[in-house]
Design a protein around this motif. Structure first.
Motif, PDB file in Angstrom:
ATOM      1  N   LYS A  25      47.800  28.412  34.820  1.00 33.40           N
ATOM      2  CA  LYS A  25      46.650  29.082  35.427  1.00 33.40           C
ATOM      3  C   LYS A  25      46.118  28.336  36.650  1.00 33.40           C
ATOM      4  O   LYS A  25      45.911  28.925  37.707  1.00 33.40           O
ATOM      5  N   SER A  26      45.907  27.042  36.530  1.00 40.21           N
ATOM      6  CA  SER A  26      45.341  26.278  37.638  1.00 40.21           C
ATOM      7  C   SER A  26      46.281  26.235  38.835  1.00 40.21           C
ATOM      8  O   SER A  26      45.838  26.244  39.993  1.00 40.21           O
ATOM      9  N   THR A  50      44.124  38.947  47.756  1.00 37.82           N
ATOM     10  CA  THR A  50      44.715  38.744  46.435  1.00 37.82           C
ATOM     11  C   THR A  50      43.707  38.956  45.318  1.00 37.82           C
ATOM     12  O   THR A  50      42.565  38.503  45.392  1.00 37.82           O
ATOM     13  N   THR A  51      44.155  39.661  44.283  1.00 34.42           N
ATOM     14  CA  THR A  51      43.375  39.877  43.065  1.00 34.42           C
ATOM     15  C   THR A  51      44.185  39.351  41.886  1.00 34.42           C
ATOM     16  O   THR A  51      45.391  39.545  41.826  1.00 34.42           O
ATOM     17  N   VAL A  52      43.524  38.680  40.963  1.00 32.84           N
ATOM     18  CA  VAL A  52      44.191  38.193  39.762  1.00 32.84           C
ATOM     19  C   VAL A  52      43.472  38.725  38.536  1.00 32.84           C
ATOM     20  O   VAL A  52      42.239  38.653  38.445  1.00 32.84           O
ATOM     21  N   LEU A  68      48.475  28.634  39.697  1.00 32.20           N
ATOM     22  CA  LEU A  68      48.429  29.922  40.393  1.00 32.20           C
ATOM     23  C   LEU A  68      47.148  30.032  41.215  1.00 32.20           C
ATOM     24  O   LEU A  68      47.177  30.506  42.359  1.00 32.20           O
ATOM     25  N   GLU A  69      46.047  29.582  40.662  1.00 33.91           N
ATOM     26  CA  GLU A  69      44.787  29.629  41.409  1.00 33.91           C
ATOM     27  C   GLU A  69      44.861  28.776  42.669  1.00 33.91           C
ATOM     28  O   GLU A  69      44.354  29.166  43.732  1.00 33.91           O
ATOM     29  N   ASP A  70      45.524  27.607  42.580  1.00 28.20           N
ATOM     30  CA  ASP A  70      45.706  26.755  43.762  1.00 28.20           C
ATOM     31  C   ASP A  70      46.594  27.446  44.797  1.00 28.20           C
ATOM     32  O   ASP A  70      46.310  27.409  46.004  1.00 28.20           O
ATOM     33  N   ILE A 130      47.093  30.645  45.234  1.00 29.68           N
ATOM     34  CA  ILE A 130      46.419  31.800  45.814  1.00 29.68           C
ATOM     35  C   ILE A 130      45.483  31.389  46.953  1.00 29.68           C
ATOM     36  O   ILE A 130      45.340  32.103  47.951  1.00 29.68           O
ATOM     37  N   ARG A 131      44.879  30.235  46.825  1.00 31.73           N
ATOM     38  CA  ARG A 131      43.986  29.765  47.880  1.00 31.73           C
ATOM     39  C   ARG A 131      44.728  29.529  49.199  1.00 31.73           C
ATOM     40  O   ARG A 131      44.112  29.493  50.270  1.00 31.73           O
ATOM     41  N   TRP A 180      43.554  38.016  34.540  1.00 34.61           N
ATOM     42  CA  TRP A 180      44.083  37.158  33.483  1.00 34.61           C
ATOM     43  C   TRP A 180      43.952  37.846  32.132  1.00 34.61           C
ATOM     44  O   TRP A 180      42.884  38.346  31.789  1.00 34.61           O
ATOM     45  N   THR A 225      46.893  33.757  30.347  1.00 36.25           N
ATOM     46  CA  THR A 225      46.359  32.402  30.522  1.00 36.25           C
ATOM     47  C   THR A 225      47.208  31.353  29.807  1.00 36.25           C
ATOM     48  O   THR A 225      47.074  30.159  30.085  1.00 36.25           O
TER      49      THR A 225
END
Length: 230
Positions: free
Chosen positions: A171-172, A185-187, A174-176, A178-179, A189, A164
């Motif tokens: 972090k934010s 997809t699995t993350v 990568l989350e964006d 992935i969408r 942290w 993290t």
């Protein structure tokens, strides 16, 4: 489960790549393999790769880790393809499926390899998934230079393991990213960990155990829940 380590020289143009294959002692019953490589620095002896290879082979999954020096992604990707070609053609290991993975720049090389449809399947062997350890989504302090082009082309299941506090993977962001991916997809942290998976209050071995546990559980899930990976 015991395993043996086999040192090999993998042809790569006029050169050879140093590699170690960690082979579970179940021989021909082992049908799933994982390919791993290091980041911009280091080699196949990088502790996280050795630890993961040991964990995988001890649980019935063959693992190939290899060294490829250089900071040119195209060069590293060609080397990765040479390794995948070598292990998929091997008569010693009759694999039915491969997972491609790596740490940092090695993860980018794995992604580029799997993103090229002209390269798949490899000698009749399917790429079953991708394992990205500390994927460098952007250069440090350059969050606008996202490295997502190959990720967007993937269709195999993907596992990200990132800290993290990774200075090369906010972090934010990568989350964006992935969408926007079409791949399942699995993350996972690692709380407080930086790009090298270091953090205060926990030992390196403890963090590696966490990473290895996640990878094994995810591979088992992708393979349909079988304990023996047949």
């Amino acid at each position: 489960m015991s395993f043996e380590q086999v040192k090999v020289k993998i042809p790569f143009g006029i050169k050879f790549l140093d590699a170690v294959i960690s082979v579970p002692m179940r021989g021909l019953h082992v049908h799933v393999g994982v390919v791993l490589t290091h980041g911009a620095g280091g080699d196949l002896h990088f502790r996280h790769l050795v630890s993961m290879a040991t964990s995988l082979a001890s649980n019935g999954v063959l693992c190939v880790r290899f060294t490829c020096k250089g900071l040119n992604l195209s060069y590293r990707t060609k080397a990765y393809r040479a390794v995948v070609d070598y292990i998929s053609k091997s008569k010693d290991y009759k694999l039915k499926g491969l997972f491609l993975g790596g740490r940092s720049m090695g993860a980018r090389a794995a992604a580029a390899t799997a993103a090229d449809p002209a390269q798949l399947p490899v000698n009749g062997i399917d790429i079953q998934g991708l394992i990205f350890l500390s994927y460098p989504l952007h250069p440090a302090k350059q969050q606008k230079k996202l490295r997502t082009s190959d990720l967007l082309l993937l269709h195999q299941p993907v596992l990200f393991i990132s800290g993290t506090a990774d200075e090369m993977c906010e972090k934010s962001l990568l989350e964006d990213a992935i969408r926007k991916l079409t791949a399942p997809t699995t993350v996972h942290w690692v709380e407080g960990a930086n790009h090298g998976m270091g953090l205060k209050g926990r030992t390196e071995d403890d963090v590696m155990d966490e990473m290895n546990t996640q990878v094994l559980a995810w591979i088992k899930e992708v393979c349909g829940g079988s304990d023996d990976h047949d």
